[in-house]
Design a protein around this motif. Structure first.
Motif, short mmCIF file in Angstrom:
data_model
loop_
_atom_site.label_atom_id
_atom_site.label_comp_id
_atom_site.label_asym_id
_atom_site.label_seq_id
_atom_site.Cartn_x
_atom_site.Cartn_y
_atom_site.Cartn_z
N ALA A 143 0.83 -1.21 0.00
CA ALA A 143 0.00 0.00 0.00
C ALA A 143 0.86 1.25 0.00
O ALA A 143 0.54 2.24 -0.68
N ALA A 144 1.96 1.24 0.75
CA ALA A 144 2.85 2.41 0.80
C ALA A 144 3.50 2.65 -0.56
O ALA A 144 3.65 3.80 -1.00
N PHE A 145 3.87 1.57 -1.24
CA PHE A 145 4.47 1.70 -2.56
C PHE A 145 3.48 2.32 -3.53
O PHE A 145 3.81 3.24 -4.29
N ALA A 146 2.25 1.84 -3.52
CA ALA A 146 1.23 2.38 -4.42
C ALA A 146 0.94 3.85 -4.10
O ALA A 146 0.75 4.67 -5.01
N ALA A 147 0.92 4.19 -2.81
CA ALA A 147 0.63 5.57 -2.42
C ALA A 147 1.71 6.53 -2.90
O ALA A 147 1.43 7.68 -3.26
N ALA A 148 2.97 6.06 -2.94
CA ALA A 148 4.07 6.92 -3.38
C ALA A 148 3.94 7.28 -4.85
O ALA A 148 4.51 8.29 -5.29
N LEU A 149 3.20 6.49 -5.62
CA LEU A 149 3.05 6.74 -7.06
C LEU A 149 1.74 7.41 -7.41
O LEU A 149 1.51 7.73 -8.57
N ARG A 150 0.90 7.62 -6.41
CA ARG A 150 -0.44 8.13 -6.70
C ARG A 150 -0.42 9.58 -7.16
O ARG A 150 -1.22 9.98 -8.01
N ASP A 151 0.48 10.38 -6.61
CA ASP A 151 0.57 11.79 -6.97
C ASP A 151 1.53 11.94 -8.15
O ASP A 151 2.73 11.72 -8.00
N PRO A 152 1.05 12.29 -9.34
CA PRO A 152 1.93 12.38 -10.50
C PRO A 152 3.02 13.43 -10.35
O PRO A 152 4.06 13.34 -11.00
N ARG A 153 2.83 14.40 -9.48
CA ARG A 153 3.85 15.43 -9.30
C ARG A 153 5.08 14.89 -8.57
O ARG A 153 6.14 15.49 -8.60
N ARG A 154 4.92 13.74 -7.90
CA ARG A 154 6.04 13.13 -7.20
C ARG A 154 6.63 11.96 -7.98
O ARG A 154 7.59 11.35 -7.54
N ARG A 155 6.06 11.66 -9.14
CA ARG A 155 6.43 10.46 -9.88
C ARG A 155 7.92 10.44 -10.23
O ARG A 155 8.60 9.42 -10.08
N ALA A 156 8.45 11.56 -10.72
CA ALA A 156 9.85 11.60 -11.11
C ALA A 156 10.78 11.44 -9.91
O ALA A 156 11.92 10.99 -10.06
N GLY A 157 10.29 11.80 -8.72
CA GLY A 157 11.10 11.66 -7.53
C GLY A 157 11.10 10.26 -6.96
O GLY A 157 11.80 9.97 -5.99
N VAL A 158 10.33 9.37 -7.55
CA VAL A 158 10.30 7.98 -7.11
C VAL A 158 10.90 7.07 -8.17
O VAL A 158 11.76 6.24 -7.89
N PHE A 159 10.48 7.24 -9.43
CA PHE A 159 10.90 6.37 -10.51
C PHE A 159 11.82 7.03 -11.53
O PHE A 159 12.30 6.37 -12.43
N GLY A 160 12.04 8.34 -11.39
CA GLY A 160 12.76 9.03 -12.45
C GLY A 160 11.87 9.17 -13.68
O GLY A 160 10.68 8.85 -13.66
#
Length: 289
Positions: free
Chosen positions: A161-178
């Motif tokens: 659930a924490a992993f999915a939550a980290a990707l939910r906000d597209p504005r943070r996407r590059a800061g998680v996956f590049g």
């Protein structure tokens, strides 16, 4: 009865990623790159006491190329597919690589993902400094991997659930996956491979080895590296991906050491079209050869 082997905590983040990435529709391309100019630059740099990894040249080229091809510096927006959701893509303003690393965690080999931001303008030396930061036996203890360490400690349902939550906000996407994934297995006898890294484009570098090439009608030996490109067909089509790979091929073969130490000019006013749905700016937020 076969013994039951549980997944080590250190690998849980990889499994969460693979579950998430199963929605991708990967297609694979590859090309051979004549690395003569790159290898010549590496040799000259060593004489001056500087060391550059092959992957740093690939990162350098990827930053310039994806800045020229913004449609490939993108990802599918969260929430698709869904019964009432229309497909959207997220295009990123900056180029941030997610670099796959083989590093020990608690004495066991583990894949970690390190972010290398600002590639659209970074110099080769700046990129190498970031790559060097991730060398060494203690790399997994760096602050950047705090999130990965936390995921390994959480119970599986909470970790997922924490992993999915980290990707939910597209504005943070590059800061998680590049915004582009880069992986290299060239330190072994691997000529080429493909993987899907969760971004629209994933680059996979094999080893550099002398092969026969034709120059001016004459067959001569040259250092050649096979470069694989996997693209998410939900985000871009084959022709666009082929353009990216061709541009990478030409950029690396024509590597110019006179500009490698110069930062590229920053982006001007956005002129990439009005069809952009979301425009998060990449940054270092998360957690070789």
């Amino acid at each position: 009865m076969s013994p039951v082997v549980t997944v080590e905590r250190r690998r849980r983040h990889t499994l969460y990623f693979l579950e998430w990435a199963a929605a991708q529709r990967p297609v694979h391309l590859d090309t051979d790159i004549d690395m003569t100019r790159v290898q010549a630059h590496r040799a000259t740099a060593r004489e001056d006491g500087r060391r550059y990894s092959v992957v740093s040249y690939l990162l350098y080229a990827a930053g310039r190329v994806l800045d020229r091809h913004p449609e490939a510096n993108a990802a599918m927006a969260p929430g698709w597919p869904g019964p009432l959701r229309r497909p959207r893509t997220v295009r990123f303003d900056g180029v941030t690589a997610k670099l796959a690393l083989d590093r020990p965690v608690e004495g066991e080999r583990t894949v970690l993902s390190a972010l290398v931001p600002g590639l659209e303008s970074a110099t080769l030396s700046e990129i190498q400094e970031r790559v060097d930061r991730y060398r060494g036996e203690q790399a997994a203890e760096l602050l950047e991997f705090k999130g990965v360490r936390l995921l390994s400690r959480l119970p599986v349902p909470l970790g997922r659930a924490a992993f999915a939550a980290a990707l939910r906000d597209p504005r943070r996407r590059a800061g998680v996956f590049g915004t582009v994934s880069v992986s290299s297995l060239g330190h072994r006898s691997v000529d080429g491979f493909h993987s899907a890294g969760g971004t629209a484009v994933t680059l996979c570098a094999g080893r550099v080895v002398d092969r026969a090439v034709v120059r001016d009608g004459v067959v001569v030996p040259a250092p050649v590296m096979r470069l694989g490109l996997t693209f998410d067909h939900r985000v871009i089509d084959g022709a666009a991906a082929a353009d990216v790979l061709s541009d990478l091929h030409d950029t690396m073969e024509a590597f110019d050491d006179s500009t490698a130490g110069t930062r590229a000019p920053g982006p001007g006013p956005d002129a990439r079209g009005a069809d952009r749905d979301l425009r998060p700016v990449g940054g270092l937020e998360q957690s070789t050869r």
